[in-house]
Design a protein around this motif. Sequence first.
Motif, PDB file in Angstrom:
ATOM      1  N   GLY A   8      16.765 -20.735  13.812  1.00  0.00           N
ATOM      2  CA  GLY A   8      17.938 -20.238  13.099  1.00  0.00           C
ATOM      3  C   GLY A   8      17.859 -18.782  12.707  1.00  0.00           C
ATOM      4  N   ILE A   9      16.971 -18.033  13.337  1.00  0.00           N
ATOM      5  CA  ILE A   9      16.828 -16.605  13.037  1.00  0.00           C
ATOM      6  C   ILE A   9      17.959 -15.823  13.706  1.00  0.00           C
ATOM      7  N   SER A  10      18.604 -14.952  12.969  1.00  0.00           N
ATOM      8  CA  SER A  10      19.738 -14.189  13.488  1.00  0.00           C
ATOM      9  C   SER A  10      19.279 -13.113  14.465  1.00  0.00           C
ATOM     10  N   GLN A  11      20.214 -12.631  15.267  1.00  0.00           N
ATOM     11  CA  GLN A  11      19.876 -11.578  16.220  1.00  0.00           C
ATOM     12  C   GLN A  11      19.436 -10.310  15.495  1.00  0.00           C
ATOM     13  N   LYS A  12      20.018 -10.052  14.342  1.00  0.00           N
ATOM     14  CA  LYS A  12      19.624  -8.880  13.554  1.00  0.00           C
ATOM     15  C   LYS A  12      18.160  -9.000  13.122  1.00  0.00           C
ATOM     16  N   ASP A  13      17.792 -10.180  12.634  1.00  0.00           N
ATOM     17  CA  ASP A  13      16.412 -10.381  12.194  1.00  0.00           C
ATOM     18  C   ASP A  13      15.455 -10.419  13.389  1.00  0.00           C
ATOM     19  N   MET A  14      15.936 -10.900  14.533  1.00  0.00           N
ATOM     20  CA  MET A  14      15.119 -10.859  15.751  1.00  0.00           C
ATOM     21  C   MET A  14      14.791  -9.417  16.097  1.00  0.00           C
ATOM     22  N   SER A  15      15.790  -8.568  15.969  1.00  0.00           N
ATOM     23  CA  SER A  15      15.598  -7.149  16.277  1.00  0.00           C
ATOM     24  C   SER A  15      14.526  -6.539  15.375  1.00  0.00           C
ATOM     25  N   ILE A  16      14.560  -6.909  14.098  1.00  0.00           N
ATOM     26  CA  ILE A  16      13.572  -6.395  13.145  1.00  0.00           C
ATOM     27  C   ILE A  16      12.171  -6.883  13.512  1.00  0.00           C
ATOM     28  N   LYS A  17      12.072  -8.169  13.856  1.00  0.00           N
ATOM     29  CA  LYS A  17      10.782  -8.737  14.236  1.00  0.00           C
ATOM     30  C   LYS A  17      10.233  -8.057  15.495  1.00  0.00           C
ATOM     31  N   LEU A  18      11.121  -7.759  16.433  1.00  0.00           N
ATOM     32  CA  LEU A  18      10.694  -7.103  17.671  1.00  0.00           C
ATOM     33  C   LEU A  18      10.188  -5.691  17.395  1.00  0.00           C
ATOM     34  N   GLN A  19      10.810  -5.022  16.437  1.00  0.00           N
ATOM     35  CA  GLN A  19      10.330  -3.694  16.051  1.00  0.00           C
ATOM     36  C   GLN A  19       8.933  -3.791  15.457  1.00  0.00           C
ATOM     37  N   GLU A  20       8.712  -4.844  14.657  1.00  0.00           N
ATOM     38  CA  GLU A  20       7.396  -5.041  14.040  1.00  0.00           C
ATOM     39  C   GLU A  20       6.334  -5.325  15.105  1.00  0.00           C
ATOM     40  N   LEU A  21       6.754  -5.972  16.188  1.00  0.00           N
ATOM     41  CA  LEU A  21       5.831  -6.290  17.281  1.00  0.00           C
ATOM     42  C   LEU A  21       5.730  -5.156  18.298  1.00  0.00           C
ATOM     43  N   ASN A  22       6.519  -4.090  18.044  1.00  0.00           N
ATOM     44  CA  ASN A  22       6.508  -2.904  18.909  1.00  0.00           C
ATOM     45  C   ASN A  22       6.923  -3.233  20.345  1.00  0.00           C
ATOM     46  N   LYS A  23       7.938  -4.095  20.474  1.00  0.00           N
ATOM     47  CA  LYS A  23       8.454  -4.439  21.793  1.00  0.00           C
ATOM     48  C   LYS A  23       9.356  -3.315  22.307  1.00  0.00           C
ATOM     49  N   SER A  24       9.443  -3.219  23.632  1.00  0.00           N
ATOM     50  CA  SER A  24      10.225  -2.135  24.231  1.00  0.00           C
ATOM     51  C   SER A  24      11.727  -2.311  23.970  1.00  0.00           C
ATOM     52  N   TYR A  25      12.171  -3.554  23.873  1.00  0.00           N
ATOM     53  CA  TYR A  25      13.582  -3.810  23.556  1.00  0.00           C
ATOM     54  C   TYR A  25      13.636  -4.237  22.093  1.00  0.00           C
ATOM     55  N   GLN A  26      14.353  -3.461  21.289  1.00  0.00           N
ATOM     56  CA  GLN A  26      14.303  -3.707  19.842  1.00  0.00           C
ATOM     57  C   GLN A  26      15.675  -3.814  19.194  1.00  0.00           C
ATOM     58  N   ASN A  27      16.710  -3.278  19.824  1.00  0.00           N
ATOM     59  CA  ASN A  27      18.003  -3.291  19.160  1.00  0.00           C
ATOM     60  C   ASN A  27      18.753  -4.604  19.403  1.00  0.00           C
ATOM     61  N   ILE A  28      19.772  -4.816  18.616  1.00  0.00           N
ATOM     62  CA  ILE A  28      20.531  -6.073  18.679  1.00  0.00           C
ATOM     63  C   ILE A  28      21.194  -6.241  20.037  1.00  0.00           C
ATOM     64  N   ALA A  29      21.652  -5.141  20.625  1.00  0.00           N
ATOM     65  CA  ALA A  29      22.315  -5.217  21.932  1.00  0.00           C
ATOM     66  C   ALA A  29      21.363  -5.764  22.996  1.00  0.00           C
ATOM     67  N   SER A  30      20.104  -5.335  22.946  1.00  0.00           N
ATOM     68  CA  SER A  30      19.108  -5.806  23.911  1.00  0.00           C
ATOM     69  C   SER A  30      18.835  -7.293  23.717  1.00  0.00           C
ATOM     70  N   VAL A  31      18.751  -7.722  22.460  1.00  0.00           N
ATOM     71  CA  VAL A  31      18.528  -9.137  22.157  1.00  0.00           C
ATOM     72  C   VAL A  31      19.696  -9.965  22.672  1.00  0.00           C
ATOM     73  N   GLU A  32      20.905  -9.486  22.412  1.00  0.00           N
ATOM     74  CA  GLU A  32      22.104 -10.197  22.866  1.00  0.00           C
ATOM     75  C   GLU A  32      22.129 -10.301  24.391  1.00  0.00           C
ATOM     76  N   LYS A  33      21.741  -9.233  25.068  1.00  0.00           N
ATOM     77  CA  LYS A  33      21.724  -9.226  26.533  1.00  0.00           C
ATOM     78  C   LYS A  33      20.715 -10.239  27.071  1.00  0.00           C
ATOM     79  N   LYS A  34      19.532 -10.302  26.440  1.00  0.00           N
ATOM     80  CA  LYS A  34      18.507 -11.246  26.888  1.00  0.00           C
ATOM     81  C   LYS A  34      18.954 -12.693  26.670  1.00  0.00           C
ATOM     82  N   LEU A  35      19.569 -12.962  25.541  1.00  0.00           N
ATOM     83  CA  LEU A  35      20.035 -14.317  25.255  1.00  0.00           C
ATOM     84  C   LEU A  35      21.164 -14.719  26.209  1.00  0.00           C
TER      85      LEU A  35
END
Length: 223
Positions: free
Chosen positions: A171-198
């Motif tokens: 139940g984690i939102s795309q916004k919070d996913m983006s934050i978590k990805l930034q913490e993990l230093n992933k190459s795709y970090q913004n909400i648009a990238s998360v939305e595209k992957k999903l």
Amino acid sequence: MFKKILIAEDIDSVSLGLKTWLASQYPNADIRSTKYCDEALLKVKRSVAENAPFDLVISDLTFTEDHLPATIKTGEELIVLIKKLLPKSKIIVYSIYDNPQRIYNVFHNLEINAFIAKGRNSIDEFAEALNMLYTSEATFISPHLLQWVEETNHTDISDDDILLLQWLARGISQKDMSIKLQELNKSYQNIASVEKKLKRLKQMLNASSSIQLIANAKDLGII
């Protein structure tokens, strides 16, 4: 040969038939059976505590829910837990399930020793598989499933994809996913990238909504 065998199978006729055949092959073996994953894990824990662990576990993938509450609901969950307790024991999946992606997951990601499809040739395949597993470190899969496993596009689903699916299921939102990805230093970090992957995952798993995406991913054993 195998001295202590556990069968996790919720269909009485299948369990009894397999148990009877195994007893004819290994007359001195201690063969146990159960209809429930939770009970299977308890039997495994008890065998380890008694210093008489199972050296072979045979499990289905799908277990029908009934009036008894279940903590472990799938064969995949059971296998993961058993492998932690019995790292040296052989594990065979015996299932009618014929989805290539789910088979790929249990065979490669869970590193089982054999996958035997329920069907006309099951006993012959069991005989071949058991001899192979006992005498070598080779793996066995029902011949008609082998091509599916080799050709599946499951490898297109990356570890990052699985991570997103797990977060989505929690139940984690795309916004919070983006934050978590930034913490993990992933190459795709913004909400648009998360939305595209999903969106890509929905297309791959034939899902029209996030709820269906989670359900399909669970059915295929991806999460």
